[in-house]
Scaffold this active site. Structure first.
Site, short mmCIF file in Angstrom:
data_model
loop_
_atom_site.label_atom_id
_atom_site.label_comp_id
_atom_site.label_asym_id
_atom_site.label_seq_id
_atom_site.Cartn_x
_atom_site.Cartn_y
_atom_site.Cartn_z
N SER A 21 7.80 -0.62 -1.56
CA SER A 21 7.08 0.64 -1.40
C SER A 21 7.79 1.50 -0.36
O SER A 21 8.50 0.99 0.51
CB SER A 21 5.63 0.41 -0.98
OG SER A 21 4.90 1.63 -1.09
C1 LIG Z 1 7.65 5.36 -3.89
S1 LIG Z 1 6.21 4.43 -3.65
C2 LIG Z 1 4.92 5.64 -3.76
C3 LIG Z 1 4.84 6.59 -2.63
C4 LIG Z 1 3.48 7.19 -2.44
N1 LIG Z 1 3.13 8.14 -3.48
C5 LIG Z 1 3.34 7.78 -1.07
O1 LIG Z 1 3.00 8.94 -0.94
O2 LIG Z 1 3.55 7.05 -0.11
C6 LIG Z 1 5.98 3.62 -5.21
C7 LIG Z 1 4.71 2.86 -5.29
O3 LIG Z 1 4.48 2.46 -6.62
C8 LIG Z 1 3.77 1.26 -6.57
N2 LIG Z 1 3.77 0.61 -7.86
C9 LIG Z 1 4.73 -0.14 -8.44
N3 LIG Z 1 4.30 -0.60 -9.62
C10 LIG Z 1 3.04 -0.11 -9.81
C11 LIG Z 1 2.09 -0.23 -10.84
N4 LIG Z 1 2.29 -0.98 -11.93
N5 LIG Z 1 0.91 0.40 -10.69
C12 LIG Z 1 0.64 1.15 -9.59
N6 LIG Z 1 1.52 1.28 -8.57
C13 LIG Z 1 2.70 0.66 -8.69
C14 LIG Z 1 4.47 0.49 -5.46
O4 LIG Z 1 3.67 -0.57 -4.95
C15 LIG Z 1 4.72 1.59 -4.46
O5 LIG Z 1 3.71 1.64 -3.50
#
Ligand SMILES: C[S@@+](CC[C@H](N)C(=O)[O-])C[C@H]1O[C@@H](n2cnc3c(N)ncnc32)[C@H](O)[C@@H]1O
Length: 399
Positions: free
Chosen positions: A103
């Protein structure tokens, strides 16, 4: 390794409004933030509350940069109000394996580009896939009101931490832990769906849970470094379509379970596997340096390839580039040419990988060398098709 769960009150950075305004100005000057409503959101939401610490790779290892550590707090303060992505959770695919990023707080300029491309209207209900730190959810709450914001993350610990931090600022959006690929059927339909993780193809529930006329914005990555943001409109009950974004974006991939991307194992090419030798006119740097060509190539390679450089010494750099796929196919293409014969190609295993790349390059040439804005994606329950200029001109299928 675990994610940070400490909280950082707004008072930790007393001049944060000045810093948030400076960030707003920087993004505006860079053309990544244009609308007054989103400017107001970036100025009003203290990013540091959502990122009290983050990880950086330094001197061969991951270190923590934290508000609470006097040796790094200065750097922390600078970074949280800069246009920088900050890694906030790392894990491992296997014990002792290299760290994988699970993340981050995305680059603010990418977030503002995306929320502006989402084209929200007052009263819209928005579903975000990938809550992460909660910062983007806070921007959405500021713009639309907490009652209209829904956000899902696959990591329950991140979600609970985001919930606490959002509540500290007075925001109480609907947050759900789970696989965002399923959407959030119980709260559908949504006017807008934004994913801040990448997907190899559009999960049908996102289309199904968008209103007719609703917008879905996500990063499509069909393989390593192969894809971009696409903005789809649901045009009918069984259809969504839209164009790719002119800019380039890269998000971490969506994973269906918490904790690890669960990468697939690779078969080794047997030592005695016969190689097919040939030459190519196509400089191997060209497909890699052109994101559209590489996207078309990745659609043919199947998405799970790895790329690498081989040979060479530290003074002269690599001799060849390589592509490997899980079933044990491999192609090596020399960077230098052999007189007039072109670059040497050596392919082993069941699939001739370089041929796929050459075909993709030819396809791109025949299509008039398009950039991203000429590429579109049409999605139905059964098919996902890349087209050029309009849906009537299909170019390739997404599996
Ligand atoms: C780049 S980060 C998101 C950043 C966030 N929008 C912020 O403002 O901090 C990507 C996120 O997608 C989540 N993620 C990955 N696979 C996912 C899934 N199947 N469903 C929901 N979230 C997911 C990860 O855990 C991670 O927290």
């Amino acid at each position: 390794m675990t994610s940070p769960t400490s909280t950082t009150p707004t008072s930790t950075v007393t001049d944060w409004p000045v810093r948030a305004t400076a960030l707003t100005d920087e993004l505006t000057a860079a053309g990544k933030l244009t609308s007054p409503a989103w400017r107001a959101a970036v100025e009003a939401v203290p990013r540091h509350v959502f990122v009290p610490e983050f990880y950086v790779y330094r001197d061969g290892r991951m270190i923590t940069v934290a508000a609470s550590d006097p040796t790094t707090s200065g750097e922390w303060q600078e970074q949280v109000y800069s246009n920088t992505a900050l890694v906030t959770k790392i894990g491992q695919d296997e014990p002792g394996g290299p760290p994988v990023f699970l993340s981050s707080s995305s680059t603010p300029g990418l977030m503002t580009r995306m929320v502006e491309a989402l084209d929200v209207r007052d009263g819209n209900r928005v579903l975000e896939i990938g809550t992460g730190t909660g910062y983007n959810a806070a921007l959405l709450c500021h713009r639309l009101g907490e009652a209209r914001v829904y956000s899902v993350d696959v990591e329950p610990d991140l979600l609970e931490t985001a919930r606490i931090r959002l509540a500290e600022l007075g925001y109480h959006p609907t947050l759900v832990a789970g696989d965002g690929a399923e959407g959030l059927a119980e709260h559908a339909p949504f006017d807008r769906i934004i994913a801040t993780c990448s997907v190899p193809a559009i999960p049908w529930p996102w289309v199904d849970q968008a209103r007719i006329g609703g917008v879905i914005l996500t990063d499509i990555k069909v393989g390593l470094a192969a894809g971009n943001l696409v903005r789809l409109t649901r045009t009918a009950p069984d259809r969504a379509e839209g164009m790719f974004d002119a800019g380039q974006a890269a998000f971490m991939e969506l994973r269906h379970t918490a904790g690890s991307p669960g990468r697939i194992p690779y078969a080794r090419t047997p030592e005695d596997s016969p190689a097919t030798e040939s030459t190519t006119e196509l400089d191997p740097r060209i497909p890699w340096s052109n994101p559209v060509v590489w996207f078309l190539a990745a659609l043919r390679l199947g998405g799970h390839y790895r790329l690498g450089y081989t040979g060479g010494d530290p003074h002269h750099g690599p001799d060849a580039v390589s592509i490997t796929t899980p079933e044990g196919s491999r192609a090596e293409i020399t960077l230098a040419t052999d007189h007039d014969d072109g670059h040497r190609v050596s392919e082993t295993g069941p699939v001739r990988l370089w041929q796929h790349v050459e075909h993709a390059h030819q396809q791109w040439e025949s299509a008039g060398r398009p950039g991203w804005p000429r590429l579109g994606l049409a999605v139905t329950p059964d098919t996902q098709t890349i087209y050029i200029d309009e849906p009537g001109n299909p170019l390739a299928g997404v599996s």
